[in-house]
Motif scaffolding. Structure first.
Motif, short mmCIF file in Angstrom:
data_model
loop_
_atom_site.label_atom_id
_atom_site.label_comp_id
_atom_site.label_asym_id
_atom_site.label_seq_id
_atom_site.Cartn_x
_atom_site.Cartn_y
_atom_site.Cartn_z
N GLY A 67 8.29 7.14 -31.42
CA GLY A 67 7.22 8.29 -31.30
C GLY A 67 7.23 7.50 -29.30
O GLY A 67 6.63 8.54 -28.72
N LEU A 68 7.78 6.30 -29.19
CA LEU A 68 7.62 6.43 -27.93
C LEU A 68 8.63 7.10 -26.74
O LEU A 68 10.16 7.15 -27.23
N ASP A 69 8.57 6.81 -25.52
CA ASP A 69 9.86 7.42 -24.69
C ASP A 69 10.09 6.19 -23.84
O ASP A 69 9.04 5.61 -22.75
N ALA A 70 11.56 5.17 -24.11
CA ALA A 70 11.08 4.39 -22.93
C ALA A 70 11.80 4.06 -21.69
O ALA A 70 11.21 3.12 -21.81
N ASP A 71 11.32 5.83 -21.00
CA ASP A 71 11.81 5.51 -19.81
C ASP A 71 10.90 5.85 -19.49
O ASP A 71 10.20 5.30 -17.84
N THR A 72 9.26 5.90 -19.67
CA THR A 72 7.75 5.94 -19.24
C THR A 72 6.61 5.62 -19.91
O THR A 72 6.67 4.49 -21.15
N GLY A 73 6.02 5.23 -18.81
CA GLY A 73 4.18 4.89 -20.13
C GLY A 73 4.06 6.08 -20.65
O GLY A 73 2.41 6.07 -21.31
N ALA A 74 4.17 7.61 -20.56
CA ALA A 74 3.81 8.27 -21.31
C ALA A 74 3.55 8.16 -22.64
O ALA A 74 4.16 7.99 -23.24
#
Length: 486
Positions: A158-165
């Protein structure tokens, strides 16, 4: 330092490594590490591995393959392993290995959230570093999973590896095991909080400079300036403080106190008569009035409507000396700021500075810290549970306790950072700012001891926080140049 690299960088390095190794070597190394971590967690939480229930959520690609090979190893230890396949595609060799070892497998079906909830441990291999924000609708219910220990493969799904969003539902982890290097998601707010404890497994990748770095306490111990036998109060650094006013007199006391405690050679307070009296009562060694300064602390507790203090702030910024630019100094920034000026806003202050909603800054701190750096030319330290520092490089600090969200804590950070800037005028301001944030957070943890604290407690704990840093005592046993050795 914990280094993080982007997905593109990691994939390129992995391809080079794969070409030099037998097929499947990297995946087997990842699976072996997952097996050890999961087995240790099962022993810690349930007392053993054999007979314990493990659910492995396997998505497509190498991430699912890592999870399935770990499932095979756990099954051989005697765990009761069920692999739930969350995609129509699966790593066939890894699935076959899991089945040969005794793991059961079947496709994911509605209601399997309860199967996961009843397990002792869940291994999340749904989506790897190629995933994007938000769980797929079929498995969205896993965002509310409660009960088992959750171990994420590379990153929580559910997370994107390249961002903290965080842009959708996330399967938060208690432990994240990532491979080769950390990814930006592990070090950046708000996503880092969903990753739990981070374990990085070295795969021997040849990697370039990182995209993001996390400063650790041992790094601070190695860099924090210690006085030499030849130092005097001026060479150790003189901090000028423009803080407080009729409404917020305490900010002056807190900033001065923190600068003294953090090792400044001298602290000079410049401000109205009443805060000056309070500063002198608390810190009689502080000097009142203008004079020689090597770095400034500007703005804590200063009202935008206080013309005298605002004039002092403008003069200090025009002096060319390094400066911490906080609170009341942030509202009307002049042109011509540089990296030696460190802006220290919280999310609300940065939102006002950029003309955006606070919620936008809180959702993606790095994006807006970068924007503020680009627009002002200054180094930006964005305060939060994970502090984000943007200058010539991106750094984070995450040593603080949640109890630190208390009035006056930012004034203490400003004083600590002012002392650091004054003592290290030739160091990268972003690194100095990150070191100060780590020390500030560590002092808060000591002062809190797991409970409430006050800002003055944090300032008082700074010396103990410094001397308890990993490596500090060892560094102190190395004689300084010119010091007696007998």
């Amino acid at each position: 330092m914990i280094s993080a690299h982007t997905v593109e960088t990691v994939r390129a390095a992995e391809e080079v490594a794969k070409a030099a190794l037998p097929a499947g070597t990297l995946m087997q190394r990842a699976a072996a590490a997952l097996d050890v971590v999961c087995a240790d967690l099962l022993r810690d939480t349930t007392g053993g591995v054999a007979g314990r229930t493990v659910v492995v959520l396997a998505g497509p690609g190498d991430n699912g393959g890592d999870a399935l090979l770990a499932a095979a190893r756990l099954a051989r230890r005697g765990a009761a392993v069920t692999a739930l396949l969350t995609s129509g595609r699966v790593h066939t060799e890894a699935l076959a290995a899991a089945r040969r070892a005794g793991a059961r497998s079947r496709p994911w079906r509605p209601g399997d959230e309860s199967t996961c909830a009843a397990a002792d441990l869940v291994l999340d291999g749904i989506a790897g570093i190629g995933g994007r924000g938000g769980l797929r609708p079929a498995v969205e219910g896993l965002s509310a999973l409660d009960g088992p220990v959750v171990v994420a493969v590379d990153l929580p799904s559910g997370l994107d590896a390249d961002t903290g969003a965080v842009t959708g539902e996330v399967m938060a982890a208690d432990v994240t095991v990532t491979f080769g290097t950390a990814k930006p998601v592990h070090l950046l707010a708000p996503a880092a909080a969903r990753c739990g404890q981070l374990l990085v497994v070295d795969l021997g990748l040849d990697l370039p400079a990182p995209a993001v770095e996390r400063v650790e306490p041992g790094d601070v111990a190695a860099r924090w300036r210690r006085p030499a036998p030849t130092d005097d109060k001026y060479s150790r650094g003189v901090v000028g403080v423009v803080a407080g006013g009729p409404d917020y007199t305490g900010a002056a006391v807190l900033a001065v106190e923190a600068a003294v405690r953090a090792g400044a050679g001298m602290v000079r307070y410049v401000g109205p008569a009443h805060p000056t009296e309070l500063v002198r009562q608390r810190r009689p060694e502080a000097v009142a009035g203008p004079g020689r300064v090597q770095a400034w602390v500007l703005g804590p507790g200063v009202s935008p409507d206080d013309p005298e203090q605002q004039a002092r702030i403008r003069d200090a910024l025009a002096s060319g000396e390094p400066a911490v630019v906080d609170a009341g100094a942030l509202h009307d920034l002049p042109d011509g700021l540089g990296p030696h000026h460190v802006l220290t806003p919280h999310a609300g202050e940065l939102a006002r500075l950029l003309g955006v909603e606070r919620s936008a800054v809180e959702a993606d701190p790095l994006t807006f810290a970068r924007r503020a750096h680009a627009e002002t030319g200054a180094t930006v330290l964005l305060k939060g549970s994970v502090t984000t520092i943007v200058g010539d490089r991106v750094l984070t600090a995450a040593s603080a306790t949640d109890w630190l969200s208390t009035a006056g804590a930012g004034d203490v950070l400003a004083g600590v950072l002012g002392a650091a800037l004054a003592g290290r005028p030739h160091d990268d301001p972003a690194v100095v700012a990150a070191d100060a944030a780590v020390l500030h957070g560590r002092a808060a943890a000591l002062a809190s001891a797991g409970g409430p604290l006050a800002a003055l407690d944090v300032a008082d704990a700074v010396p103990a926080a410094l001397t308890s840093l990993p490596g500090w005592a060892e560094r102190g046993r190395v004689p300084s140049k010119g010091a007696p050795t007998s």
